[in-house]
Design a protein around this motif. Structure first.
Motif, PDB file in Angstrom:
ATOM      1  N   TYR A  89       0.803  -1.219   0.000  1.00  0.00           N
ATOM      2  CA  TYR A  89       0.000   0.000   0.000  1.00  0.00           C
ATOM      3  C   TYR A  89       0.838   1.272   0.000  1.00  0.00           C
ATOM      4  N   VAL A 131      -8.110  -0.427  -0.151  1.00  0.00           N
ATOM      5  CA  VAL A 131      -7.110  -1.493  -0.144  1.00  0.00           C
ATOM      6  C   VAL A 131      -6.742  -2.009   1.245  1.00  0.00           C
ATOM      7  N   TYR A 148      -5.149  -3.135  -6.742  1.00  0.00           N
ATOM      8  CA  TYR A 148      -3.774  -2.737  -7.045  1.00  0.00           C
ATOM      9  C   TYR A 148      -3.533  -2.722  -8.553  1.00  0.00           C
TER      10      TYR A 148
END
Length: 519
Positions: free
Chosen positions: A420, A452, A467
């Motif tokens: 992340y 996320v 992603y």
């Protein structure tokens, strides 16, 4: 700026039982461990705000609740000896190591853990976001602390972060910010600050903390020095003369020599550190997405990998292999025909207006100099002038936060072993900018990225899809950056040093306490 596959034995001390109440005193007379890098060490002294090169020193000054083990790819004990999570992942309880004290002399207990993390959360800067899921922290007793979460996250992994997870003494001084800025620390690690000389080659010196919980009954270094030497050839000569212990980065020519030099050890490992060219999407000629795409396609990706001679591997997507969010099959290729078409459409190129681009990179990094030189030579025949500036890191970063360049070149590594941070702090909207030096403001991308952290726990497949979408948006639709390679770490150090392990979750960190200064 912002490795290695460690043997489990090298991390065993962190999982050991609590030490005797009176650990052995620091041994006298040992030579210092001298760590050489090419960039300034300290950009921020406050552990709640720290978010740059000082990680190499801070991981020896401060400690976190857990540590990431690159062998098991899991968190292991550090200041916490054990922990447990509720079935829904929203409550985490950590049991603390007994007998730990801060360098100030005060005990490290559950109240201190609560206070330090809450202060970091309140700072709203650096990597504070790693605690976003935390709704409250409760002290159960002096040795037990419980975190209540708004949504499930792997808090044992979060607590191992290289930034914003440090536990420190918030009662070290009435004005803690000022106290830190004078070059002091309030950690619990094996070393404490002895001397700081901002802007000097011998920038920072640490000394052993006599009451460290791990004890000093085995051979250890009692002094650690960080030196800033931008000239790789000079750093190599210093290593050969025995004047320094460890050189963080050598160019391919010197590293090849180091591998065959008696008395010198080398370490070569893949990393989580990516090379990034961040394009100014807010102002100047690269505000035009066609110009950004043209530069993306002008980079000689394959030629650079060849010239790095093992110091870099092709990047695929934004997140490196080994972390969730890596997207295989996205290795970029040079396409000069497309570069010319895009420049022509934007009104530039051989038959159009001349284009001037300002590129900055960290001084002393020969890999960046190679990239800058190659890009300059590639674009010159296309009526594009690339003005490159090698700068001290702190100066480059300050200029970048003022939007003072078209292309900002830097390395990036994760806050903790998770994908992340490659998006959350580099490409998520933020004002003023910190490390989002593309200055990208994309509400759709922000909304996608905000899902996320929770998906990483609750639905890994959905997190991976997010992603992949974010990668496509940043690199293809917005053309906000280019990633020419992933760094392969190539270190050289004195042959008398034993126990060195390169952990990819902690970029360029040498955990000096774990070393053995023996023949």
């Amino acid at each position: 700026m912002r490795r290695r596959l460690a043997a489990a034995a090298a991390l065993a001390l962190l999982a050991a039982c609590s030490p005797p109440p009176e650990p052995a005193r620091v041994p006298a007379g040992e030579a210092p461990f001298i760590h050489v890098q090419n960039l300034d060490v300290i950009t921020e002294w406050d552990p709640s705000r720290s978010y740059s090169n000082e990680i190499i020193a801070f991981q020896n000054l401060y400690e976190t609740l857990t540590l990431w083990n690159p062998v098991t790819k899991k968190a292991i004990p550090r200041l916490a000896t054990s922990w447990r999570a509720s079935a829904d992942g929203r409550t985490w309880t950590f049991n603390l190591r007994p007998g730990v004290t801060f360098h100030t002399g005060r005990p490290l207990d559950a109240a201190a853990v609560k206070a330090s993390i809450e202060r970091t959360m309140a700072s709203r800067t650096g990597a504070f976001y790693i605690w976003d899921a935390v709704s409250s922290i409760r002290v159960e007793d002096p040795a037990t602390v419980t975190f209540a979460l708004k949504y499930p996250v792997p808090l044992d992994l979060v607590a191992s972060a290289g930034y914003a997870a440090y536990i420190y003494d918030t009662k070290a001084a009435p004005d803690l910010t000022r106290w830190f800025n004078e070059g002091r620390d309030a950690g619990s690690g094996p070393y404490t600050v002895a001397k700081w000389q901002k802007g000097k080659e011998e920038e920072l010196t640490l000394k052993a903390y006599d009451k460290y919980w791990g004890g000093w009954d085995s051979p250890h270094y009692n002094t650690v020095q960080y030196r800033v030497v931008p000239d790789a050839d000079r750093a190599w000569r210093m290593l050969l003369r025995g004047e320094v212990s460890f050189v963080e980065r050598l160019n391919p020519r010197l590293f090849a020599r180091a591998k065959v030099t008696p008395g010198v050890r080398t370490s070569e490992r893949p990393s989580f550190q990516t090379a990034m060219l961040l394009f100014n999407t807010a102002s100047g000629p690269m505000k035009d997405v066609r110009v950004r795409r043209a530069v993306q396609k002008a980079i000689d990706y394959q030629g650079l990998i060849k010239n790095l001679k093992g110091a870099g591997s092709p990047a695929s997507g934004i997140i490196p292999e080994g972390l969730m969010g890596h997207v295989p099959g996205r290795v970029p290729r040079q396409d000069l025909a497309a570069t010319q078409r895009l420049l022509r459409r934007a009104g530039y190129g051989p038959a159009g207006r001349p284009l001037r681009l300002r590129l900055t990179y960290g001084e002393g990094d020969t890999d960046w100099r190679l990239l800058a030189t190659r890009l300059e030579a590639t674009l010159k025949p296309l009526n594009v002038r690339v003005e490159t500036s090698a700068m001290p890191w702190t100066a480059q970063w300050e200029q970048g936060r003022k939007k003072g360049q078209d292309i900002f070149v830097m390395y990036w590594w994760p806050d903790y072993a998770d994908g992340y941070s490659y998006f959350g702090n580099v490409f998520h909207s933020a004002e003023p900018p910190v490390f989002n030096l593309t200055y990208l403001k994309d509400a759709d991308l922000d909304a996608l990225l905000d899902t996320v952290p929770e998906l990483t726990v609750t639905d890994k497949q959905a997190a991976q899809r997010a992603y992949e979408q974010a990668t496509k948006r940043v690199l293809d639709q917005r053309a906000a950056a280019a990633l020419p390679w992933v760094v392969n770490y190539q270190r050289a150090y004195q042959g008398s040093i034993q126990g060195y392990v390169d952990n990819p979750a902690y970029s360029d960190v040498v955990f000096v306490y774990e070393l053995r200064p023996s023949g």
